[in-house]
Design a protein around this motif. Structure first.
Motif, mmCIF file in Angstrom:
data_model
loop_
_atom_site.group_PDB
_atom_site.id
_atom_site.type_symbol
_atom_site.label_atom_id
_atom_site.label_comp_id
_atom_site.label_asym_id
_atom_site.label_seq_id
_atom_site.Cartn_x
_atom_site.Cartn_y
_atom_site.Cartn_z
ATOM 1 N N ALA A 1 46.335 42.781 41.636
ATOM 2 C CA ALA A 1 46.268 42.331 43.026
ATOM 3 C C ALA A 1 47.661 42.303 43.651
ATOM 4 O O ALA A 1 47.861 42.742 44.792
ATOM 5 C CB ALA A 1 45.629 40.944 43.095
ATOM 6 N N ARG A 2 48.636 41.812 42.906
ATOM 7 C CA ARG A 2 50.000 41.717 43.431
ATOM 8 C C ARG A 2 50.560 43.096 43.749
ATOM 9 O O ARG A 2 51.134 43.315 44.824
ATOM 10 C CB ARG A 2 50.901 41.001 42.416
ATOM 11 N N GLN A 3 50.389 44.031 42.826
ATOM 12 C CA GLN A 3 50.989 45.350 43.039
ATOM 13 C C GLN A 3 50.237 46.185 44.060
ATOM 14 O O GLN A 3 50.832 47.036 44.730
ATOM 15 C CB GLN A 3 51.077 46.101 41.700
ATOM 16 N N SER A 4 48.933 45.976 44.169
ATOM 17 C CA SER A 4 48.131 46.780 45.098
ATOM 18 C C SER A 4 48.061 46.174 46.495
ATOM 19 O O SER A 4 47.777 46.886 47.468
ATOM 20 C CB SER A 4 46.703 46.928 44.560
ATOM 21 N N GLY A 5 48.305 44.854 46.574
ATOM 22 C CA GLY A 5 48.142 44.186 47.848
ATOM 23 C C GLY A 5 46.689 43.974 48.233
ATOM 24 O O GLY A 5 46.377 43.649 49.381
ATOM 25 N N GLN A 6 45.785 44.151 47.270
ATOM 26 C CA GLN A 6 44.359 43.972 47.509
ATOM 27 C C GLN A 6 43.850 42.816 46.645
ATOM 28 O O GLN A 6 44.371 42.572 45.551
ATOM 29 C CB GLN A 6 43.578 45.248 47.166
ATOM 30 N N PRO A 7 42.820 42.110 47.092
ATOM 31 C CA PRO A 7 42.292 41.007 46.294
ATOM 32 C C PRO A 7 41.558 41.510 45.045
ATOM 33 O O PRO A 7 40.660 42.349 45.145
ATOM 34 C CB PRO A 7 41.326 40.301 47.254
ATOM 35 N N VAL A 8 41.991 41.011 43.890
ATOM 36 C CA VAL A 8 41.318 41.322 42.628
ATOM 37 C C VAL A 8 41.317 40.042 41.791
ATOM 38 O O VAL A 8 42.375 39.440 41.592
ATOM 39 C CB VAL A 8 42.032 42.444 41.836
ATOM 40 N N VAL A 9 40.147 39.632 41.337
ATOM 41 C CA VAL A 9 40.039 38.456 40.469
ATOM 42 C C VAL A 9 39.363 38.858 39.175
ATOM 43 O O VAL A 9 38.687 39.892 39.099
ATOM 44 C CB VAL A 9 39.241 37.321 41.149
ATOM 45 N N TYR A 10 39.541 38.043 38.160
ATOM 46 C CA TYR A 10 38.867 38.293 36.884
ATOM 47 C C TYR A 10 37.549 37.546 36.851
ATOM 48 O O TYR A 10 37.494 36.346 37.144
ATOM 49 C CB TYR A 10 39.742 37.856 35.707
ATOM 50 N N GLN A 11 36.500 38.258 36.487
ATOM 51 C CA GLN A 11 35.176 37.647 36.359
ATOM 52 C C GLN A 11 34.759 37.729 34.894
ATOM 53 O O GLN A 11 34.511 38.818 34.368
ATOM 54 C CB GLN A 11 34.159 38.367 37.246
ATOM 55 N N ASN A 12 34.698 36.578 34.243
ATOM 56 C CA ASN A 12 34.317 36.541 32.834
ATOM 57 C C ASN A 12 32.801 36.491 32.704
ATOM 58 O O ASN A 12 32.131 35.697 33.375
ATOM 59 C CB ASN A 12 34.940 35.325 32.147
ATOM 60 N N LEU A 13 32.262 37.353 31.865
ATOM 61 C CA LEU A 13 30.822 37.447 31.667
ATOM 62 C C LEU A 13 30.467 37.215 30.208
ATOM 63 O O LEU A 13 31.272 37.510 29.319
ATOM 64 C CB LEU A 13 30.322 38.847 32.069
ATOM 65 N N PRO A 14 29.270 36.723 29.927
ATOM 66 C CA PRO A 14 28.790 36.728 28.538
ATOM 67 C C PRO A 14 28.779 38.157 28.007
ATOM 68 O O PRO A 14 28.600 39.117 28.776
ATOM 69 C CB PRO A 14 27.368 36.162 28.652
ATOM 70 N N GLU A 15 28.957 38.291 26.723
ATOM 71 C CA GLU A 15 29.070 39.631 26.128
ATOM 72 C C GLU A 15 27.901 40.535 26.503
ATOM 73 O O GLU A 15 28.087 41.708 26.847
ATOM 74 C CB GLU A 15 29.177 39.500 24.605
ATOM 75 N N ALA A 16 26.680 40.002 26.448
ATOM 76 C CA ALA A 16 25.499 40.822 26.738
ATOM 77 C C ALA A 16 25.498 41.297 28.191
ATOM 78 O O ALA A 16 25.115 42.437 28.488
ATOM 79 C CB ALA A 16 24.228 40.041 26.436
ATOM 80 N N GLU A 17 25.931 40.417 29.099
ATOM 81 C CA GLU A 17 25.976 40.810 30.514
ATOM 82 C C GLU A 17 27.064 41.847 30.767
ATOM 83 O O GLU A 17 26.890 42.772 31.574
ATOM 84 C CB GLU A 17 26.210 39.575 31.396
ATOM 85 N N PHE A 18 28.189 41.701 30.087
ATOM 86 C CA PHE A 18 29.261 42.686 30.240
ATOM 87 C C PHE A 18 28.801 44.046 29.731
ATOM 88 O O PHE A 18 29.012 45.076 30.387
ATOM 89 C CB PHE A 18 30.503 42.213 29.488
ATOM 90 N N LYS A 19 28.143 44.055 28.575
ATOM 91 C CA LYS A 19 27.614 45.318 28.047
ATOM 92 C C LYS A 19 26.639 45.943 29.044
ATOM 93 O O LYS A 19 26.701 47.144 29.317
ATOM 94 C CB LYS A 19 26.926 45.083 26.709
ATOM 95 N N ALA A 20 25.742 45.125 29.605
ATOM 96 C CA ALA A 20 24.757 45.646 30.556
ATOM 97 C C ALA A 20 25.453 46.226 31.789
ATOM 98 O O ALA A 20 25.034 47.261 32.328
ATOM 99 C CB ALA A 20 23.792 44.539 30.959
#
Length: 291
Positions: free
Chosen positions: A210-229
């Protein structure tokens, strides 16, 4: 002579380039499945030999006259063990004096599913009678940098790593370490745990993008199964998506962290921070032609 398997791959090519800074091209063998893919190396004097992990008959001839061999782990997860066994057995028959193997960080204790084939390959090496050295590579920063375009598109970097610290390094750093080991003496029996000097969480990585691009980017943590999906939904094969999700979940347990600094000690310089690799990714995105 020093031979590199998988020499047309991303890591293999970087190892060849690192070796060319240390050795005459005539002392380097690029062992590849498709020699046409490294025709440019042949014009620079590198020896090109056909070596297919799935065709054991090609391997012994490829390793003839070779003193040291870098066995770069196969990219075919699930089929690695028979392929690696074929390489090790051919190297033994050819009289190779040292095998360096690109294993996984803390392979003997790692919770990652990826560790299984690496542990089994390490056991094959121990039983082979051929002297060997283990290059237990940590995560490549490029693995996460590949997610930057999608993160910018949706304003979120997704994963399952929680607050786990990730000590990644550039692929070129690991290649430099391999070249250093292959050109050094008395390496048999050594085990190197290789990782980046600095670590970060995925939330910190998102903030840096986000800092280098000047665009909003956040981290979204997901359960493993949801991330795989989510990865499957993005078009990744289910097996590969499962491995990535498993690796992220392992990162939450510390599987991608190491602070021994063995990598920077081997290459004689600090490892490349992931922040330094974000700008080229952003520059490449900006230079892409509009659709």
């Amino acid at each position: 002579m020093i031979a590199i398997t998988g020499a047309s791959g991303q890591l293999g090519r970087l190892v060849i380039e690192a070796l060319l800074k240390k050795l005459p091209a005539a002392e380097i063998v690029a062992a590849v499945r498709n020699p046409d893919r490294v025709a440019d190396l042949a014009t620079r004097g590198v020896n090109i030999r056909h070596a297919d992990y799935n065709q054991p008959a090609t391997l012994e001839a490829a390793f003839r006259g070779v003193d040291k061999l870098l066995l770069i782990s196969s990219s075919e997860v699930g089929s690695r063990l028979p392929q690696h066994r074929a390489v090790i057995e051919a190297a033994s028959r050819a009289g190779v004096k040292l095998i360096a193997y690109t294993s996984l960080l803390h392979a003997d204790t790692s919770p990652l599913g990826l560790a299984d084939e690496h542990k089994a390959t390490e056991a094959l090496l121990k039983d082979s009678g051929v002297p060997f050295v283990l290059l237990r590579n940590g995560w490549y920063s490029e693995n996460y940098l590949a997610s930057v375009p999608t993160a910018l598109q949706f304003g979120a970097l997704i994963g399952s790593a929680g607050d786990g610290r990730i000590a990644s390094a550039a692929r070129a750093d690991y290649a430099a370490a391999a070249a250093a080991v292959l050109t050094a003496d008395d390496q048999a029996g050594r085990v190197y745990e290789l990782a980046g000097d600095a670590s970060y969480s995925l939330a910190e990585l998102a903030a840096e993008v986000a800092r280098q691009s000047g665009q909003p980017v956040v981290y979204q943590n997901l359960p493993e199964a949801e991330f795989k999906a989510a990865l499957v939904g993005a078009g990744l094969p289910e097996g590969f998506a499962g491995l990535l999700a498993d690796s992220d979940a392992g990162a939450a347990q510390g599987a991608l962290f190491d602070d021994s600094h063995q990598l920077s000690q081997l290459i004689g310089r600090p490892t490349t921070p992931i922040a330094a690799q974000i700008k080229p990714v952003l520059d490449a995105l900006h230079n892409m032609p509009a659709k």
